[in-house]
Write a protein that holds these residues in place. Structure first.
Motif, PDB file in Angstrom:
ATOM      1  N   SER A   1       0.828  -1.219   0.000  1.00  0.00           N
ATOM      2  CA  SER A   1       0.000   0.000   0.000  1.00  0.00           C
ATOM      3  C   SER A   1       0.857   1.261   0.000  1.00  0.00           C
ATOM      4  N   ASP A   2       2.178   1.087   0.138  1.00  0.00           N
ATOM      5  CA  ASP A   2       3.085   2.244   0.179  1.00  0.00           C
ATOM      6  C   ASP A   2       3.242   2.801  -1.231  1.00  0.00           C
ATOM      7  N   ASN A   3       2.527   3.880  -1.481  1.00  0.00           N
ATOM      8  CA  ASN A   3       2.475   4.438  -2.837  1.00  0.00           C
ATOM      9  C   ASN A   3       3.802   5.057  -3.267  1.00  0.00           C
ATOM     10  N   SER A   4       4.634   5.418  -2.311  1.00  0.00           N
ATOM     11  CA  SER A   4       5.912   6.040  -2.684  1.00  0.00           C
ATOM     12  C   SER A   4       6.892   4.996  -3.208  1.00  0.00           C
ATOM     13  N   ARG A   5       6.754   3.758  -2.758  1.00  0.00           N
ATOM     14  CA  ARG A   5       7.674   2.692  -3.196  1.00  0.00           C
ATOM     15  C   ARG A   5       7.080   1.827  -4.304  1.00  0.00           C
ATOM     16  N   TYR A   6       5.768   1.646  -4.267  1.00  0.00           N
ATOM     17  CA  TYR A   6       5.117   0.751  -5.246  1.00  0.00           C
ATOM     18  C   TYR A   6       4.022   1.536  -5.973  1.00  0.00           C
ATOM     19  N   GLU A   7       4.426   2.624  -6.607  1.00  0.00           N
ATOM     20  CA  GLU A   7       3.418   3.538  -7.173  1.00  0.00           C
ATOM     21  C   GLU A   7       2.654   2.933  -8.346  1.00  0.00           C
ATOM     22  N   PHE A   8       3.267   1.957  -9.050  1.00  0.00           N
ATOM     23  CA  PHE A   8       2.591   1.363 -10.217  1.00  0.00           C
ATOM     24  C   PHE A   8       1.814   0.101  -9.850  1.00  0.00           C
ATOM     25  N   PHE A   9       1.753  -0.172  -8.560  1.00  0.00           N
ATOM     26  CA  PHE A   9       1.079  -1.398  -8.110  1.00  0.00           C
ATOM     27  C   PHE A   9      -0.348  -1.074  -7.639  1.00  0.00           C
ATOM     28  N   SER A  10      -1.295  -1.850  -8.145  1.00  0.00           N
ATOM     29  CA  SER A  10      -2.696  -1.768  -7.671  1.00  0.00           C
ATOM     30  C   SER A  10      -3.152  -3.202  -7.421  1.00  0.00           C
ATOM     31  N   ARG A  11      -4.271  -3.339  -6.726  1.00  0.00           N
ATOM     32  CA  ARG A  11      -4.782  -4.709  -6.480  1.00  0.00           C
ATOM     33  C   ARG A  11      -6.292  -4.686  -6.323  1.00  0.00           C
TER      34      ARG A  11
ATOM     35  N   GLN B   1      -3.079   6.361 -14.171  1.00  0.00           N
ATOM     36  CA  GLN B   1      -4.138   7.289 -13.734  1.00  0.00           C
ATOM     37  C   GLN B   1      -5.519   6.760 -14.117  1.00  0.00           C
ATOM     38  N   TYR B   2      -5.616   6.176 -15.315  1.00  0.00           N
ATOM     39  CA  TYR B   2      -6.896   5.613 -15.758  1.00  0.00           C
ATOM     40  C   TYR B   2      -7.285   4.388 -14.918  1.00  0.00           C
ATOM     41  N   ILE B   3      -6.258   3.585 -14.572  1.00  0.00           N
ATOM     42  CA  ILE B   3      -6.535   2.391 -13.733  1.00  0.00           C
ATOM     43  C   ILE B   3      -7.110   2.837 -12.389  1.00  0.00           C
ATOM     44  N   ARG B   4      -6.455   3.860 -11.796  1.00  0.00           N
ATOM     45  CA  ARG B   4      -6.890   4.299 -10.464  1.00  0.00           C
ATOM     46  C   ARG B   4      -8.286   4.931 -10.486  1.00  0.00           C
ATOM     47  N   SER B   5      -8.736   5.339 -11.697  1.00  0.00           N
ATOM     48  CA  SER B   5     -10.042   6.010 -11.807  1.00  0.00           C
ATOM     49  C   SER B   5     -11.184   5.062 -12.141  1.00  0.00           C
ATOM     50  N   VAL B   6     -10.880   3.782 -12.400  1.00  0.00           N
ATOM     51  CA  VAL B   6     -11.971   2.883 -12.831  1.00  0.00           C
ATOM     52  C   VAL B   6     -12.967   2.673 -11.691  1.00  0.00           C
ATOM     53  N   ASN B   7     -14.210   2.462 -12.092  1.00  0.00           N
ATOM     54  CA  ASN B   7     -15.267   2.144 -11.128  1.00  0.00           C
ATOM     55  C   ASN B   7     -16.355   1.416 -11.908  1.00  0.00           C
TER      56      ASN B   7
ATOM     57  N   PHE C   1     -10.361   1.571  -6.871  1.00  0.00           N
ATOM     58  CA  PHE C   1      -9.092   1.626  -6.139  1.00  0.00           C
ATOM     59  C   PHE C   1      -9.012   2.933  -5.364  1.00  0.00           C
ATOM     60  N   ASN C   2      -8.387   2.885  -4.182  1.00  0.00           N
ATOM     61  CA  ASN C   2      -8.153   4.148  -3.464  1.00  0.00           C
ATOM     62  C   ASN C   2      -6.822   4.753  -3.919  1.00  0.00           C
ATOM     63  N   GLU C   3      -6.389   5.825  -3.266  1.00  0.00           N
ATOM     64  CA  GLU C   3      -5.180   6.534  -3.742  1.00  0.00           C
ATOM     65  C   GLU C   3      -3.931   5.662  -3.659  1.00  0.00           C
ATOM     66  N   ASN C   4      -3.975   4.602  -2.832  1.00  0.00           N
ATOM     67  CA  ASN C   4      -2.817   3.698  -2.728  1.00  0.00           C
ATOM     68  C   ASN C   4      -2.945   2.498  -3.652  1.00  0.00           C
ATOM     69  N   GLY C   5      -4.023   2.452  -4.418  1.00  0.00           N
ATOM     70  CA  GLY C   5      -4.217   1.342  -5.344  1.00  0.00           C
ATOM     71  C   GLY C   5      -4.853   0.129  -4.689  1.00  0.00           C
ATOM     72  N   ASP C   6      -5.417   0.311  -3.481  1.00  0.00           N
ATOM     73  CA  ASP C   6      -6.040  -0.824  -2.772  1.00  0.00           C
ATOM     74  C   ASP C   6      -7.536  -0.881  -3.048  1.00  0.00           C
ATOM     75  N   ALA C   7      -8.050  -2.115  -3.105  1.00  0.00           N
ATOM     76  CA  ALA C   7      -9.499  -2.321  -3.262  1.00  0.00           C
ATOM     77  C   ALA C   7     -10.151  -2.199  -1.886  1.00  0.00           C
ATOM     78  N   PRO C   8     -11.450  -1.878  -1.851  1.00  0.00           N
ATOM     79  CA  PRO C   8     -12.125  -1.811  -0.542  1.00  0.00           C
ATOM     80  C   PRO C   8     -12.145  -3.188   0.132  1.00  0.00           C
ATOM     81  N   GLY C   9     -12.146  -3.177   1.476  1.00  0.00           N
ATOM     82  CA  GLY C   9     -12.106  -4.440   2.226  1.00  0.00           C
ATOM     83  C   GLY C   9     -13.486  -5.057   2.360  1.00  0.00           C
TER      84      GLY C   9
ATOM     85  N   HIS D   1     -10.933  -1.773 -18.786  1.00  0.00           N
ATOM     86  CA  HIS D   1     -11.714  -0.547 -18.606  1.00  0.00           C
ATOM     87  C   HIS D   1     -10.817   0.681 -18.626  1.00  0.00           C
ATOM     88  N   ALA D   2      -9.629   0.567 -18.037  1.00  0.00           N
ATOM     89  CA  ALA D   2      -8.687   1.696 -18.029  1.00  0.00           C
ATOM     90  C   ALA D   2      -8.238   2.002 -19.464  1.00  0.00           C
ATOM     91  N   LEU D   3      -7.916   0.939 -20.233  1.00  0.00           N
ATOM     92  CA  LEU D   3      -7.485   1.119 -21.635  1.00  0.00           C
ATOM     93  C   LEU D   3      -8.640   1.690 -22.474  1.00  0.00           C
TER      94      LEU D   3
END
Length: 861
Positions: A154-164, A415-421, A432-440, A385-387
């Motif tokens: 979830s550390d966006n500064s180290r894994y900024e391109f990672f989402s889940r 940016q498009y990935i993080r905006s999908v819904n 995804f939230n700002e850290n690329g995490d899905a809701p629990g 969806h992002a593409l």
């Protein structure tokens, strides 16, 4: 047979290529990167990506006229191997200098451009995702994982391109903390497989439990990556060091879970541990196979998921003929149907039947959709969806991939990935939230074995930012419905305080508030006020019962009986004396002083009733007044009598003149002067300290507060009581001295001897009184003993006086009236001479006792 070293990838052509990372094989033994094939976690998930690509490519509304392709690699469940494999994704982005390469004819070489991967779906294990994410970040390739839940991702500064598309373990840890608290546990141990998933999961649990408070960790144990023999027995042994911590929070891989359960069973601890398992345990049967009884009651957690019916239809229809694009499918086929295919380079195994190719999944083998299939599909769709959104913005109106999307710019795609819904394959929202995490969103299961028609995992609740747990549905080892306890210390009994164990806020020792203490608060006892004693349960104080000497008490009955007898006897003597007031015996005894003396004796008997009566101001005043007065009157009268006799005979030795102050009037005046000293002392005492009652709570305060009593008494201390009697004692001692000095007086002469005997006996009584009175000062019955001792001593001394001085006279008056006649008068001189001769004779005669011979005075005188 030896499983061959598998190295290869699946290539599916398309306009835009996505990467895929799946644990098709398990980790191999030392020195071998890959092990056996993973049917569910590997093949199911891989096929889910292929299925999603088919769905998207056939969907006219999503990425129309654009085909998604894929390059899918096997990670072999090992982070280092996965890193090596994933370099395939970035080779297109590595600039190679080919300027010095020439063909034989001198032309520059035509080097095929490597495929460009725009995004990666994967990986599965968190440690693999972390390793890969570090490389993909360098080349700005977005990555969407379907199963990696380590909180550090979830550390966006180290894994900024990672989402889940799965929630991080920090949510899972929060859900597990909520479960533990809901069950009322406050003392648990944690167990983690070494590696990113296990360690970060436990770290998140520890941190959240610390922040929440009220939860203590007994042990935090790590299972090594390569466990040595006996390692799991050691783990169980360590867990048993804090056996009260029955709850075990487990973030571990399947193999470790299985071996922990085996070790617990081996140690004969079935039903002792209460496991709370993370999503790596979830609702899987493989970790608990053959250990069902140990796992009974285990509460496990799993990201909320649904079975995708479309995938079931797709996967069960796969066969060796129609699924040639999956290069590992033949190996899956052999493993799933327990048969053997003849493949190049594979030695035929005669022990296994040959595959026909006509086998069908779910018909000839067991099939259950793997839990993360939904998330794999959602991850692929999220990328699509992002593409799609990117294409709408950058290539509006154009068919296929336009120039602006060739190549696809990774940071923009992110940016498009993080905006999908959108609604995912299971109908739940994918975002995804700002850290690329899905809701629990988690389902909570419990493995149930007893009292159920089909043993297995039962859904008992869910967690979406807060816990909803159906505790009625839960059951534990042996079918018990009561939630077992996992607490360091049990609640203290009423009246016990908690003595905390240093550094462990959930552990304490219970200490009883003893003596006269009550429980002030959870952690401290306090003394009850002096006039109170603790309640039986020691939660507060209650008034101490107040007692006094009751008339019915044995301590009162004896003194009262003696006093009544004494009063009757004294009254009898007084009545007799009044009746025979003018008879010689009464007159000879000195009527005036006799009445004074009898009054004193009467008052001594009377004081018993005042000493036993319920204390009040009036009773206390009369006690002070009469306690010493009765004795003072008696001894003042006796002292006056003995003093008169002594003076007469001392004077007679010197001259024939009678001494002064021997008349009845003088005697009364001397007696009243002596009495007035006592009265003066008492009235001064009244003035300095007016009489009042007190309640003495110290006198009857034994170690057991149940027997504590407040004693209602007058404000007379032992000292003031002795001072009150001290004047009488001085008179008594003086009187005794005179009685000793007058012992030579003839017995016919006016009571000198009886007074002497009275005083000797009285001294003995009072000498016995002192040790009894002061020796019982520490006794719980002190007041009763001292009151009884005092009243009995006084009654006895009065009885001695009455018996020695007056009972013989009354006897003569009533029974021998013939002796109650007047003898002839003698002059003072004759009396003295007679006494002197008697004394001389008594000294000479050894055979005659003192005073036996009756010498008549010489008549010639």
């Amino acid at each position: 047979p030896q499983v061959p070293k598998v190295k290869g990838s699946i290539k599916i052509e398309g306009d835009i290529t996505l990467g895929g990372l799946f644990p098709v094989h398990s980790r191999g033994p030392a020195g071998v990167p890959c092990g056996e094939i993973k049917r569910e976690k590997g093949i199911h998930r891989l096929e889910a990506m292929l299925y999603a690509l088919d769905q998207i490519n056939s969907d006219p509304d999503l990425l129309p006229n654009i085909t998604l392709g894929a390059r899918i690699l096997d990670t072999c469940s090992r982070d280092t191997y996965a890193l090596e494999q994933s370099l395939t994704f970035v080779q297109a982005l590595i600039q190679k200098d080919n300027s010095d390469v020439r063909c034989s004819n001198g032309e520059p070489p035509i080097i095929p451009k490597p495929e460009r991967v725009v995004g990666v779906i994967g990986a599965s294990g968190s440690s693999v995702s972390i390793m890969v994410a570090n490389v993909l970040r360098l080349f700005a390739i977005p990555q969407i994982s379907y199963a990696s839940t380590a909180p550090e991702l979830s550390d966006n500064s180290r894994y900024e391109f990672f989402s889940r598309v799965v929630p991080p373990d920090s949510y899972q840890a929060q859900a597990m903390v909520d479960i533990v608290k809901a069950m009322g546990w406050n003392y648990v141990s944690t167990l983690a497989s070494e590696g990113n998933y296990g360690e970060s999961g436990v770290d998140a649990f520890l941190q959240i439990s610390r922040e929440a408070g009220g939860l203590c960790i007994a042990q935090s144990i790590k299972i090594p990556r390569e466990p040595r023999p006996g390692e799991f027995e050691k783990v169980i042994k360590r867990l048993m060091e804090t056996s009260n911590a029955r709850g075990v929070i487990i973030f571990a891989n399947e193999d470790d879970i299985k071996r922990v359960l085996q070790a617990a069973k081996k140690a004969n601890l079935t039903g002792h541990f209460l496991f709370v398992g993370s999503d790596s345990w979830g609702a899987k049967n493989s970790p608990i196979q053959d250990q069902e009884d140990v796992a009974e009651g285990a509460v496990t957690i799993l990201p909320k998921r649904a079975s995708i019916d479309g995938f079931d239809q797709y996967f069960t229809s796969r066969s060796l003929e129609n699924n040639r694009r999956n290069i590992w499918f033949a190996e899956f086929w052999e493993d799933d149907f327990k048969c053997k295919l003849t493949r190049p380079g594979i030695k035929y195994d005669p022990g296994r039947r040959k595959c026909t190719g006509d086998e069908r999944i779910n018909r000839d083998s067991q099939y259950e959709q793997e839990g993360k299939v939904q998330f794999v599909i959602d991850a692929v769709y999220a990328m699509a969806h992002a593409l799609h959104s990117m294409h709408l913005d950058l290539c509006a109106g154009s068919m296929g991939v336009c120039e602006k999307m060739d190549p696809v710019e990774g940071r923009m795609l992110l940016q498009y990935i993080r905006s999908v819904n959108f609604n995912g394959s299971a109908g739940t929202g994918v975002m995804f939230n700002e850290n690329g995490d899905a809701p629990g969103r988690y389902d909570i299961f419990q493995y149930q074995l007893s009292n159920v028609s089909s043993p297995g995992y039962k859904l008992i609740g869910q967690w979406t930012n807060h816990l909803r747990l159906n505790s009625e549905e839960m059951q534990w080892s042996g079918g018990d419905r009561k939630i077992p306890e996992s607490v360091c210390s049990f609640p203290c009994e009423s009246g016990e305080r908690k003595k905390m164990v240093k550094g462990v806020p959930c552990c304490w020792h219970c200490e009883l508030c003893d003596g006269y203490q009550y429980l002030l608060d959870e952690f401290s006892c306090d003394m009850c006020p002096f006039d109170m004693r603790p309640l039986k349960n020691r939660t507060g104080c209650r008034p101490t019962p107040i007692i006094k000497l009751e008339w019915s008490s044995p301590w009162a009955i004896i003194p009262v009986f003696l006093a009544i007898l004494g009063i009757l006897a004294t009254t009898g003597v007084i009545v007799t004396f009044i009746r025979f007031n003018d008879t010689p015996i009464v007159r000879a005894s000195g009527r005036e002083l006799s009445y004074v003396l009898l009054t004193g004796i009467f008052l001594i008997y009377l004081i018993t009733f005042l000493m036993i009566a319920e204390p009040s101001v009036a009773v206390c005043a009369f006690r002070r007044l009469l306690l010493g007065l009765g004795m003072c009157i008696s001894y003042a009268a006796m002292l006056t009598k003995t003093n008169r006799i002594y003076r007469i005979f001392e004077q007679g030795k010197k001259s024939v003149t009678p001494p002064k102050f021997i008349s009845p009037t003088s005697q009364l005046i001397i007696t009243f002067i002596l009495i007035s000293v006592q009265l003066l002392g008492v009235f001064i005492w009244f003035g300095v300290m007016p009489p009042h009652t007190i309640i003495d709570y110290e006198e009857q305060k034994p170690p057991n507060p149940e027997f504590a009593r407040g004693v209602l008494k007058c404000d007379m201390s032992d000292l003031s009581l002795i001072l009150c009697l001290s004047y009488s004692i001085v008179l008594m001692i003086t009187c005794t001295v005179y009685a000793i000095k007058s012992r030579g007086v003839p017995e016919t002469f006016n009571e000198a001897k009886p007074i002497g005997f009275t005083m000797y006996t009285t001294c003995i009584i009072w000498l016995a009184f002192v040790p009894i009175f002061f020796g019982t000062a520490q006794s719980t019955e002190k007041m009763f003993i001292q009151t009884t001792t005092l009243t009995v001593s006084m009654s006895l001394s009065a009885t001695v006086s009455l018996g020695m001085l007056y009972i013989p006279k009354v006897y003569v008056i009533i029974f021998h009236p013939e002796q109650n006649v007047q003898k002839r008068k003698r002059s003072f001189k004759a009396v003295v001479q007679a006494a002197t001769v008697t004394t001389q004779l008594s000294q000479k005669s050894s055979d005659k006792q003192n005073g036996e011979s009756k010498i008549e005075p010489d008549r010639s005188q």
